[in-house]
Motif scaffolding. Structure first.
Motif, PDB file in Angstrom:
ATOM      1  N   SER A 103      57.910 -26.299 -33.087  1.00  0.00           N
ATOM      2  CA  SER A 103      57.123 -26.247 -34.324  1.00  0.00           C
ATOM      3  C   SER A 103      56.435 -24.889 -34.400  1.00  0.00           C
ATOM      4  N   LEU A 104      57.214 -23.893 -34.777  1.00  0.00           N
ATOM      5  CA  LEU A 104      56.730 -22.516 -34.708  1.00  0.00           C
ATOM      6  C   LEU A 104      55.599 -22.207 -35.691  1.00  0.00           C
ATOM      7  N   GLU A 105      55.642 -22.783 -36.888  1.00  0.00           N
ATOM      8  CA  GLU A 105      54.577 -22.528 -37.868  1.00  0.00           C
ATOM      9  C   GLU A 105      53.238 -23.080 -37.384  1.00  0.00           C
ATOM     10  N   GLU A 106      53.269 -24.306 -36.832  1.00  0.00           N
ATOM     11  CA  GLU A 106      52.041 -24.895 -36.307  1.00  0.00           C
ATOM     12  C   GLU A 106      51.527 -24.095 -35.112  1.00  0.00           C
ATOM     13  N   ALA A 107      52.452 -23.629 -34.280  1.00  0.00           N
ATOM     14  CA  ALA A 107      52.063 -22.812 -33.126  1.00  0.00           C
ATOM     15  C   ALA A 107      51.384 -21.533 -33.600  1.00  0.00           C
ATOM     16  N   LYS A 108      52.004 -20.865 -34.542  1.00  0.00           N
ATOM     17  CA  LYS A 108      51.448 -19.617 -35.065  1.00  0.00           C
ATOM     18  C   LYS A 108      50.064 -19.843 -35.676  1.00  0.00           C
ATOM     19  N   GLU A 109      49.917 -20.947 -36.391  1.00  0.00           N
ATOM     20  CA  GLU A 109      48.638 -21.268 -37.021  1.00  0.00           C
ATOM     21  C   GLU A 109      47.530 -21.452 -35.973  1.00  0.00           C
ATOM     22  N   ASN A 110      47.833 -22.169 -34.908  1.00  0.00           N
ATOM     23  CA  ASN A 110      46.841 -22.391 -33.854  1.00  0.00           C
ATOM     24  C   ASN A 110      46.552 -21.112 -33.069  1.00  0.00           C
ATOM     25  N   TYR A 111      47.584 -20.313 -32.795  1.00  0.00           N
ATOM     26  CA  TYR A 111      47.358 -19.035 -32.114  1.00  0.00           C
ATOM     27  C   TYR A 111      46.465 -18.131 -32.966  1.00  0.00           C
ATOM     28  N   THR A 112      46.703 -18.128 -34.271  1.00  0.00           N
ATOM     29  CA  THR A 112      45.914 -17.295 -35.185  1.00  0.00           C
ATOM     30  C   THR A 112      44.457 -17.744 -35.203  1.00  0.00           C
ATOM     31  N   LYS A 113      44.228 -19.062 -35.254  1.00  0.00           N
ATOM     32  CA  LYS A 113      42.850 -19.578 -35.219  1.00  0.00           C
ATOM     33  C   LYS A 113      42.166 -19.191 -33.910  1.00  0.00           C
ATOM     34  N   ALA A 114      42.895 -19.321 -32.813  1.00  0.00           N
ATOM     35  CA  ALA A 114      42.332 -18.973 -31.500  1.00  0.00           C
ATOM     36  C   ALA A 114      42.003 -17.484 -31.437  1.00  0.00           C
ATOM     37  N   GLU A 115      42.883 -16.672 -31.980  1.00  0.00           N
ATOM     38  CA  GLU A 115      42.663 -15.222 -31.976  1.00  0.00           C
ATOM     39  C   GLU A 115      41.432 -14.845 -32.801  1.00  0.00           C
ATOM     40  N   LYS A 116      41.218 -15.530 -33.909  1.00  0.00           N
ATOM     41  CA  LYS A 116      40.038 -15.257 -34.732  1.00  0.00           C
ATOM     42  C   LYS A 116      38.757 -15.629 -33.995  1.00  0.00           C
ATOM     43  N   LEU A 117      38.808 -16.713 -33.221  1.00  0.00           N
ATOM     44  CA  LEU A 117      37.631 -17.116 -32.448  1.00  0.00           C
ATOM     45  C   LEU A 117      37.326 -16.134 -31.329  1.00  0.00           C
ATOM     46  N   ASP A 118      38.373 -15.734 -30.613  1.00  0.00           N
ATOM     47  CA  ASP A 118      38.200 -14.849 -29.455  1.00  0.00           C
ATOM     48  C   ASP A 118      39.297 -13.782 -29.479  1.00  0.00           C
ATOM     49  N   PRO A 119      39.059 -12.685 -30.203  1.00  0.00           N
ATOM     50  CA  PRO A 119      40.078 -11.633 -30.343  1.00  0.00           C
ATOM     51  C   PRO A 119      40.521 -11.003 -29.021  1.00  0.00           C
ATOM     52  N   GLY A 120      39.732 -11.149 -27.975  1.00  0.00           N
ATOM     53  CA  GLY A 120      40.086 -10.559 -26.691  1.00  0.00           C
ATOM     54  C   GLY A 120      40.784 -11.508 -25.739  1.00  0.00           C
ATOM     55  N   HIS A 121      41.089 -12.722 -26.187  1.00  0.00           N
ATOM     56  CA  HIS A 121      41.747 -13.726 -25.332  1.00  0.00           C
ATOM     57  C   HIS A 121      43.192 -13.283 -25.114  1.00  0.00           C
ATOM     58  N   ILE A 122      43.440 -12.649 -23.989  1.00  0.00           N
ATOM     59  CA  ILE A 122      44.718 -11.988 -23.731  1.00  0.00           C
ATOM     60  C   ILE A 122      45.902 -12.951 -23.769  1.00  0.00           C
ATOM     61  N   GLN A 123      45.737 -14.171 -23.270  1.00  0.00           N
ATOM     62  CA  GLN A 123      46.845 -15.137 -23.273  1.00  0.00           C
ATOM     63  C   GLN A 123      47.225 -15.528 -24.699  1.00  0.00           C
ATOM     64  N   VAL A 124      46.230 -15.653 -25.562  1.00  0.00           N
ATOM     65  CA  VAL A 124      46.498 -15.959 -26.961  1.00  0.00           C
ATOM     66  C   VAL A 124      47.275 -14.817 -27.596  1.00  0.00           C
ATOM     67  N   LEU A 125      46.832 -13.580 -27.360  1.00  0.00           N
ATOM     68  CA  LEU A 125      47.490 -12.420 -27.938  1.00  0.00           C
ATOM     69  C   LEU A 125      48.936 -12.310 -27.461  1.00  0.00           C
ATOM     70  N   MET A 126      49.168 -12.546 -26.186  1.00  0.00           N
ATOM     71  CA  MET A 126      50.531 -12.445 -25.652  1.00  0.00           C
ATOM     72  C   MET A 126      51.426 -13.539 -26.222  1.00  0.00           C
ATOM     73  N   ASN A 127      50.918 -14.759 -26.277  1.00  0.00           N
ATOM     74  CA  ASN A 127      51.735 -15.861 -26.783  1.00  0.00           C
ATOM     75  C   ASN A 127      51.990 -15.741 -28.280  1.00  0.00           C
ATOM     76  N   ARG A 128      51.017 -15.285 -29.017  1.00  0.00           N
ATOM     77  CA  ARG A 128      51.212 -15.129 -30.459  1.00  0.00           C
ATOM     78  C   ARG A 128      52.237 -14.035 -30.753  1.00  0.00           C
ATOM     79  N   ALA A 129      52.228 -13.002 -29.936  1.00  0.00           N
ATOM     80  CA  ALA A 129      53.183 -11.908 -30.119  1.00  0.00           C
ATOM     81  C   ALA A 129      54.620 -12.376 -29.867  1.00  0.00           C
ATOM     82  N   ALA A 130      54.772 -13.361 -28.991  1.00  0.00           N
ATOM     83  CA  ALA A 130      56.110 -13.863 -28.675  1.00  0.00           C
ATOM     84  C   ALA A 130      56.624 -14.615 -29.868  1.00  0.00           C
TER      85      ALA A 130
END
Length: 127
Positions: A100-127
């Motif tokens: 479910s790539l759209e839902e994944a992207k949506e949650n990664y984006t929300k997480a990134e907005k909360l904590d822009p420096g969360h490196i695991q979020v940034l790496m996973n969202r980039a994938a």
């Protein structure tokens, strides 16, 4: 306390925990200011181990000693944000695993907005 601080700078949680717990056993004979520092270092060490609930409990212990401790309040606010971002990342990872790539992207984006420096979020969202 100094040795625990050095280990914390090296991001080595176990020796910090050992040193702080040993010092806190002497808590009847140490002043409040030192006890607060030990609890803060201990909380940060548990953050390194991603034991966020334990860290939050320790930061709240500092507030029991001094309800206006700026550092404890700041750590609690950040930790709550980090916990929320981590929860969103976990949901996103599950969505990604299920295709479910759209839902994944949506949650990664929300997480990134909360904590822009969360490196695991940034790496996973980039994938």
């Amino acid at each position: 306390l100094a040795r625990a601080t050095c280990y914390l700078d090296l991001r080595e949680a176990e020796p910090v925990i050992e040193d702080c717990l040993a010092a806190l056993k002497l808590s009847n004979s140490i002043e409040t200011r030192l006890k607060k520092k030990l609890l803060m270092r201990l909380g940060m060490a548990y953050c390194l181990r991603t034991e966020y609930d334990k860290a939050l409990e320790l930061f709240h212990s500092v507030l029991q000693l001094d309800k206006n401790d700026h550092d404890a309040l700041q750590h609690i606010r950040y930790l709550k944000t980090l916990m929320e971002a981590t929860e969103l990342k976990t949901k996103a990872d599950k969505h990604f695993s299920n295709g479910s790539l759209e839902e994944a992207k949506e949650n990664y984006t929300k997480a990134e907005k909360l904590d822009p420096g969360h490196i695991q979020v940034l790496m996973n969202r980039a994938a």
